[in-house]
Design an enzyme around this catalytic site. Structure first.
Site, PDB file in Angstrom:
ATOM      1  N   SER A 135       0.994  -1.018   0.008  1.00 11.84           N
ATOM      2  CA  SER A 135      -0.164  -0.151  -0.091  1.00 11.84           C
ATOM      3  C   SER A 135       0.765   1.400   0.032  1.00 11.84           C
ATOM      4  O   SER A 135       1.480   1.707  -0.796  1.00 11.84           O
ATOM      5  CB  SER A 135      -1.099   0.123   1.168  1.00 11.84           C
ATOM      6  OG  SER A 135      -1.960   0.990   1.129  1.00 11.84           O
ATOM      7  N   HIS A 171      -4.579  -1.548  -4.033  1.00 10.99           N
ATOM      8  CA  HIS A 171      -6.223  -2.082  -3.700  1.00 10.99           C
ATOM      9  C   HIS A 171      -6.904  -1.779  -4.916  1.00 10.99           C
ATOM     10  O   HIS A 171      -8.174  -1.374  -4.567  1.00 10.99           O
ATOM     11  CB  HIS A 171      -6.478  -1.214  -2.620  1.00 10.99           C
ATOM     12  CG  HIS A 171      -5.487  -1.182  -1.441  1.00 10.99           C
ATOM     13  ND1 HIS A 171      -4.955  -2.607  -0.796  1.00 10.99           N
ATOM     14  CD2 HIS A 171      -4.896  -0.248  -0.599  1.00 10.99           C
ATOM     15  CE1 HIS A 171      -4.144  -2.322   0.108  1.00 10.99           C
ATOM     16  NE2 HIS A 171      -4.079  -0.832   0.105  1.00 10.99           N
TER      17      HIS A 171
END
Length: 247
Positions: A135, A171
């Site tokens: 991330s 994501h």
């Protein structure tokens, strides 16, 4: 041992989550792959960086437990409220893998620069230490990406370290705003062309070139995002190799 060339593993995958809450974590395929990239040393040295969430001790402790369970040699570098090691450069250069946890990529890069960590990490990358993360720990190596660093509505982040000359979407299939926001930011020129990963997938870079896309299970994939002359964005699914490690 070290990687045979500068190596970055930028992912939307990391520690495997167990059933007993957010800090029940275990070493999964993506971290084992990072150790393989470092030359498969016996008891690989993994240093965890968690500045993107302010170095929370609960998260750091969970990472230690997971790494010890897998017989990895764990350490961490914290910067809040002050560094926990005297020789930051020496500590990081001794690692096989530096693993960066997720959170706020804007805060992560700002804090790293304030401590001169950007230069040290670049030296580690060039010397063969594998840099990896999930991330925010994926976006940081790139020019930028979409981020919730500034609030619940995603915005463009353009102040990444920029060693990888691409934008990075994380994501991609896991949060409804992610895919359309990356298309928007590339279409309007806020971000350049780049790559994106579904939850569970990672991008392996050798030097500054994408070498392959990997995933910790069947299903997740990676994508190339390119802006056309008319301002539209083309999204191309990339071949993805599923990592196969005994757990």
């Amino acid at each position: 041992m070290t990687a045979d060339e500068p190596t970055i593993l930028a992912t939307s995958a990391g520690f495997r989550r167990g059933p007993r809450g957010p800090y029940d974590v275990h070493v999964g395929p993506m971290l084992r792959f990072a150790a393989e990239l470092a030359g498969s040393p016996e008891r690989p040295r993994f240093c965890v960086l968690a500045q993107a969430t302010g170095d929370p001790q609960t998260l750091i402790g969970a990472c230690y437990s997971a790494l010890a369970e897998a017989d990895f040699r764990a350490s961490h570098l914290q910067l809040f409220p002050m560094p926990n090691v005297d020789d930051i450069r020496g500590h990081l250069l001794r690692q096989d893998v530096i693993w960066v946890e997720g959170g706020s990529v804007a805060n992560l890069c700002a804090v790293w620069r304030a401590h001169g960590l950007d230069a040290i990490l670049h030296e580690a990358w060039q010397s063969g230490v594998v840099l990896a993360g999930i991330s925010a720990g994926s976006i940081c190596w790139h020019q930028g990406g979409s981020t919730d660093s500034y609030g619940t509505e995603l915005r463009g982040f353009t102040d990444g370290l920029g060693w990888l000359p691409y934008s990075n979407g994380v994501h991609y299939d896991g949060e409804a705003q992610r895919r359309p926001k990356m298309h928007e930011l590339i279409a309007d020129g806020t971000l350049g062309d780049g790559y994106a990963t579904d939850d569970g997938a990672g991008l392996l870079y050798r030097g500054t070139e994408l070498a392959e896309v990997v995933a910790d299970r069947d299903g997740p994939g990676g994508y190339e995002l390119k802006r056309a002359a008319d301002g539209t964005v083309t999204e191309t699914p990339l071949p993805t190799r599923v990592l196969d490690y005994e757990e």
